[in-house]
Design an enzyme around this catalytic site. Structure first.
Site, PDB file in Angstrom:
ATOM      1  N   TRP A 180       0.854  -1.184   0.000  1.00 33.27           N
ATOM      2  CA  TRP A 180       0.000   0.000   0.000  1.00 33.27           C
ATOM      3  C   TRP A 180       0.899   1.247   0.000  1.00 33.27           C
ATOM      4  CZ3 TRP A 180      -0.429   3.971   3.663  1.00 33.27           C
ATOM      5  CH2 TRP A 180      -1.458   4.886   3.414  1.00 33.27           C
ATOM      6  N   ASP A 348     -16.003   7.957  -0.119  1.00 29.83           N
ATOM      7  CA  ASP A 348     -16.555   7.126   0.950  1.00 29.83           C
ATOM      8  C   ASP A 348     -17.269   7.988   1.999  1.00 29.83           C
ATOM      9  OD1 ASP A 348     -16.971   5.053   2.662  1.00 29.83           O
ATOM     10  OD2 ASP A 348     -14.849   4.580   2.982  1.00 29.83           O
ATOM     11  N   ARG A 428      -8.962  -3.911   7.247  1.00 33.09           N
ATOM     12  CA  ARG A 428      -9.666  -2.616   7.253  1.00 33.09           C
ATOM     13  C   ARG A 428     -11.108  -2.792   7.736  1.00 33.09           C
ATOM     14  NH1 ARG A 428     -11.503   2.083   3.161  1.00 33.09           N
ATOM     15  NH2 ARG A 428     -10.487   3.782   4.219  1.00 33.09           N
ATOM     16  N   LYS A 462     -16.136   5.465  -8.690  1.00 31.56           N
ATOM     17  CA  LYS A 462     -14.840   4.966  -8.222  1.00 31.56           C
ATOM     18  C   LYS A 462     -15.164   3.674  -7.491  1.00 31.56           C
ATOM     19  CE  LYS A 462     -11.118   6.348  -4.999  1.00 31.56           C
ATOM     20  NZ  LYS A 462     -10.694   7.417  -4.064  1.00 31.56           N
ATOM     21  N   TRP A 463     -14.725   2.562  -8.047  1.00 32.45           N
ATOM     22  CA  TRP A 463     -15.077   1.222  -7.521  1.00 32.45           C
ATOM     23  C   TRP A 463     -13.883   0.734  -6.716  1.00 32.45           C
ATOM     24  CZ3 TRP A 463     -19.047  -2.396  -9.740  1.00 32.45           C
ATOM     25  CH2 TRP A 463     -18.932  -3.693  -9.240  1.00 32.45           C
ATOM     26  N   ASP A 464     -14.074   0.635  -5.411  1.00 31.53           N
ATOM     27  CA  ASP A 464     -12.961   0.303  -4.520  1.00 31.53           C
ATOM     28  C   ASP A 464     -13.034  -1.156  -4.084  1.00 31.53           C
ATOM     29  OD1 ASP A 464     -10.712   0.778  -2.982  1.00 31.53           O
ATOM     30  OD2 ASP A 464     -11.495   2.635  -2.138  1.00 31.53           O
ATOM     31  N   CYS A 511     -10.165   1.004  -8.205  1.00 28.74           N
ATOM     32  CA  CYS A 511      -9.332   1.367  -7.057  1.00 28.74           C
ATOM     33  C   CYS A 511      -9.286   0.164  -6.127  1.00 28.74           C
ATOM     34  CB  CYS A 511      -9.977   2.567  -6.361  1.00 28.74           C
ATOM     35  SG  CYS A 511      -9.135   3.086  -4.869  1.00 28.74           S
ATOM     36  N   ASP A 533      -2.606   5.478  -3.259  1.00 31.47           N
ATOM     37  CA  ASP A 533      -3.057   6.459  -2.271  1.00 31.47           C
ATOM     38  C   ASP A 533      -1.913   7.413  -1.945  1.00 31.47           C
ATOM     39  OD1 ASP A 533      -5.644   5.644  -2.070  1.00 31.47           O
ATOM     40  OD2 ASP A 533      -5.400   4.531  -0.194  1.00 31.47           O
TER      41      ASP A 533
HETATM   42  C1  GLA Z   1      -9.323   3.502  -0.288  1.00 30.25           C
HETATM   43  C2  GLA Z   1      -8.978   4.360  -1.493  1.00 30.25           C
HETATM   44  C3  GLA Z   1      -9.016   5.828  -1.136  1.00 30.25           C
HETATM   45  C4  GLA Z   1     -10.369   6.192  -0.563  1.00 30.25           C
HETATM   46  C5  GLA Z   1     -10.674   5.298   0.631  1.00 30.25           C
HETATM   47  C6  GLA Z   1     -12.090   5.517   1.126  1.00 30.25           C
HETATM   48  O1  GLA Z   1      -8.303   3.510   0.642  1.00 30.25           O
HETATM   49  O2  GLA Z   1      -7.732   4.025  -2.021  1.00 30.25           O
HETATM   50  O3  GLA Z   1      -8.744   6.620  -2.276  1.00 30.25           O
HETATM   51  O4  GLA Z   1     -11.357   6.053  -1.548  1.00 30.25           O
HETATM   52  O5  GLA Z   1     -10.545   3.922   0.289  1.00 30.25           O
HETATM   53  O6  GLA Z   1     -12.382   4.739   2.220  1.00 30.25           O
END
Ligand code: GLA
Length: 720
Positions: A180, A348, A428, A462-464, A511, A533
């Site tokens: 990360w 988020d 997380r 933005k699909w995380d 993402c 990030d």
């Molecule tokens: C991840 C993404 C961030 C943000 C957070 C939101 O860590 O990489 O850019 O969107 O989630 O919780």
């Protein structure tokens, strides 16, 4: 028959045999020559720079067996292993037939069918060659052709997409590893006898430590302009494995595919398993050409909406984290409109009512707007964005769930975990939903479908995906647990296909806590990915450089944030302008000069995006060679070029040399002009405003570097 006719007939027969048994997969620069040996098996005779044709091929030796199977005479890692119900597991594949089809202009597909004479197993090796771009995609289809009641169900143990053989000596592997916030760090190691494996076992956030891409240089290290190199990547959004094995004779074998780790699967009579694509290019003119070929291919054939305009944006994640309300978001939209970006992206923290998502500890899975924060719902936000003349985008993480959520309370059976035997492990604070289950696939699709139906003005998502798979157990798959890693990815693809089919205009950023999950199959559904990030511009020079070997800049999202305030807004923005430009800052807290700078830089990026996002990229100066870095883009459309040059930490008396440009027409004239200047300052570039021949710029170069710290220059070079 007269003697002459007889000889002609014999000759024709011989040519027919040659063409039936020698199979050429070729691009404008590469030949892969496969040949059916005297033993009836398929051999790889050649892989290298393009040869002349049949006359040249006739001199090639048969070469090693192309796609090596387990349990026969070879002593190294096999590409394929299949176990029969009686425990026997040797497979011997013989050539059956092959076909060549033109898929579109310059794109040819060759399918070679092999079969075992004892067991009902057929293997099809599929190669798609992109002539202009020098790209080959390789995949394998493995079928159980058994019929009738007594036909066996087999177990697929290993099922590589591709196996390639190289005869040489001095092999170097460049890998991209990290974690990360430190993605795509490049390291080069020699490959000597034995094996080097690059793989991942993380499941969902599969690439957290390494993405599925590599470079092998032959006969010494390839550089930007010289040397022979293989650049390979797997289109698979899950566990992958690359095996590089050097045998006792010095042959290098590269096996690419899904990681067989805990991934055995049943192959029933009539079943066919199709592997993902291994995509590769072989360059004999260094790494720069190879990357430009991959970028062009990706824009034309692979990236979702590979040519459409990309939205510059303002994201609220670092500006607010979870603390926002409707009013604050609408203020940020004002900022976005003032900056001149195309879109506001709500991150988020907008959902959950029983367990509002006020931190990452709860609410994930409950995709309803938090009433207290957003009384007017998303409707009010899309409406406000519309009023301000910008578009609206939203963050989702639909494959995951917090244990503290209504979704978890309702559907504990939808979660990958082992509640009866183990404590849950949270990465997380969350768990992964079981996408092998069609009901869960429907649910994940419904999250997007509901948002798009209720708020059709959403233009972007933005699909995380923040958690890897842990405590692996699928309540749905029951006794077929080893299928989970693969079935999960197939489940994900089926959801993404439904989304693309129903909402083709929707653009999505991929993402995964940064770029913990990127590959070219995922990017056939997503327009772009979040590279990291980590938005410290110095680190970003390295991260973006790493990804540039495989991904064109239009796919690499780069945002200006508050990481490293020692770097000026100009430096941060100039670094981000080499990718798909975005912002994640409190614009209204910047001074007037910085604000003005950003407005101008956004305007310039949009004006020049046909050069930066769609042009040819030249890595002129690697950040690894420090203390500077430079990248140049050239548009094939009108020859316009944009140069980004950075001074990171030169010594006080750094003796800078002129930087030679590339990709210009030597006989044309170019006007040089520094842009993205801080308001109120003038360019100190000596060449500013002058005209030079392309030959001069590529032979002598421009003095763009300085001995200043954290300085940057953006230079527009216009063909006259
Ligand atoms: C991840 C993404 C961030 C943000 C957070 C939101 O860590 O990489 O850019 O969107 O989630 O919780």
């Amino acid at each position: 028959m007269k003697k002459a006719n007889f000889i002609t007939a014999l000759f024709l027969l011989f040519c027919g045999m040659l063409s039936a048994q020698t199979i050429r997969v070729s691009t404008s620069k590469t030949d892969l020559v496969l040949r059916v040996g005297g033993d009836g098996r398929l051999h790889q005779s050649y892989l290298g720079a393009r040869l002349g044709g049949d006359a040249d091929f006739a001199h090639l030796s048969e070469g090693p067996e192309a796609y090596i199977t387990h349990g026969m005479e070879d002593y190294f890692e096999p590409a394929l292993e299949i176990r029969q119900p009686d425990g026997r597991s040797s497979i011997l594949l013989k050539y059956v037939e092959h076909s060549v089809n033109t898929l579109s202009e310059g794109v040819k597909e060759t399918v070679i069918t092999l079969a075992d004479e004892v067991y009902p197993v057929t293997v099809r090796l599929r190669f798609t060659a992109y002539e202009r771009d020098n790209i080959i995609r390789a995949s394998t289809e493995i079928s159980n052709t058994g019929r009738g009641r007594k036909a066996p169900t087999m177990t697929l143990c290993r099922y590589a997409s591709s196996m390639l053989h190289f005869a040489g000596g001095d092999y170097r592997l460049t890998e991209f590893s990290g974690d990360w916030a430190e993605e795509a760090k490049m390291t080069t190691v020699p490959l000597t006898f034995g094996k080097k494996v690059l793989d991942t076992k993380l499941g969902t956030r599969a690439n957290m430590f390494t993405p599925p891409m590599f470079i092998v240089s032959f006969d010494g290290q390839a550089d930007e302009h010289t040397g022979t190199a293989l650049l390979g990547t797997l289109g698979w959004t899950g566990n992958f494995r690359f095996t590089f094995e050097v045998t006792q004779t010095g042959e290098l074998r590269v096996i690419s595919g899904i990681n067989p780790y805990y991934s055995e699967r049943a192959l029933r009579p009539g079943d066919t398993f199709v592997t993902p694509d291994f995509i590769f290019t072989l360059s004999t003119t260094g790494l720069g050409d190879a990357s430009r070929d991959i970028h062009r291919w990706a824009r034309d054939y692979q990236l979702y909406q590979g040519h459409e305009e990309r939205y510059t944006l303002l994201n609220n994640w670092e500006a607010t984290y979870f603390s926002f309300d409707e009013e604050r978001l609408i203020q940020l939209m004002d900022n976005a409109a003032d900056m001149g970006v195309d879109l506001f992206l709500l991150d988020d923290g907008w959902f959950g009512n029983k367990y509002p998502r006020s931190s990452d500890r709860q609410g994930l899975g409950d995709w309803e707007e938090t009433r207290e924060k957003l009384p007017g719902g998303v409707a009010r936000l899309t409406q406000a964005a519309g009023e301000k003349g910008i578009r609206f985008g939203i963050w989702v993480e639909p494959e995951m769930v917090n244990p503290k959520s209504e979704l978890y309370e309702k559907h504990p059976d939808w979660v990958i975990h082992q509640p009866d035997v183990r404590d849950e492990y949270y990465f997380r604070n969350q768990l992964v939903l079981d996408l092998s289950n069609p009901a869960v696939q429907d649910y994940v699709f419904s999250v997007i479908d509901r948002l798009m139906t209720d708020y059709p003005d959403i233009a972007f998502m933005k699909w995380d995906c923040n958690s890897p798979i842990t405590n692996i157990w699928s309540p749905y798959l029951k006794e077929k647990q080893t299928q989970l890693y693969v079935d999960y990815v197939h489940g994900l693809y089926s959801v993404l296909e439904r989304i693309n089919a129903k909402y083709p205009a929707l653009r999505m950023m991929l993402c995964s806590g940064g770029s913990g999950r990127i590959d070219y199959k995922a990017l056939s559904y997503f327009t772009e990915f979040w590279a990291s990030d980590n938005t410290n511009p110095i680190d970003r020079l390295f991260i973006q450089y790493g990804y540039s070997f495989f991904y064109p800049s239009r796919a690499v999202c780069a945002h200006v944030t508050s990481w490293n305030r020692n770097a000026s807004i100009k430096f941060r923005t100039d670094v981000a302008s080499m990718g798909k430009l975005g912002f994640d800052i409190r614009f209204n807290e910047l001074d007037e000069r910085d604000q003005e700078y950003i407005r101008e830089a956004v305007k310039n990026w949009k004006r020049l995006s046909y050069v930066i996002a769609d042009g040819d990229q030249y890595r002129l100066y690697s950040p690894y060679d420090g203390p500077h870095a430079a990248t140049q883009f050239v548009s094939p459309r009108d020859g316009k070029s944009v140069l980004f040059a950075f001074d990171v930490h030169p010594m006080a008396y750094d003796r800078t040399r002129p930087l030679r440009l590339e990709g210009l027409d030597p006989d044309a004239d170019y006007r040089v002009e520094e842009i993205n200047l801080v308001p109120g300052t003038r360019s100190s570039l000596r060449a500013n405003g002058q005209t030079f021949s392309g030959r001069y710029l590529m032979t002598v170069g421009l003095d763009v570097f300085t001995s200043g710290n954290l300085r940057s220059r953006v230079v527009e070079i216009t063909k006259q």
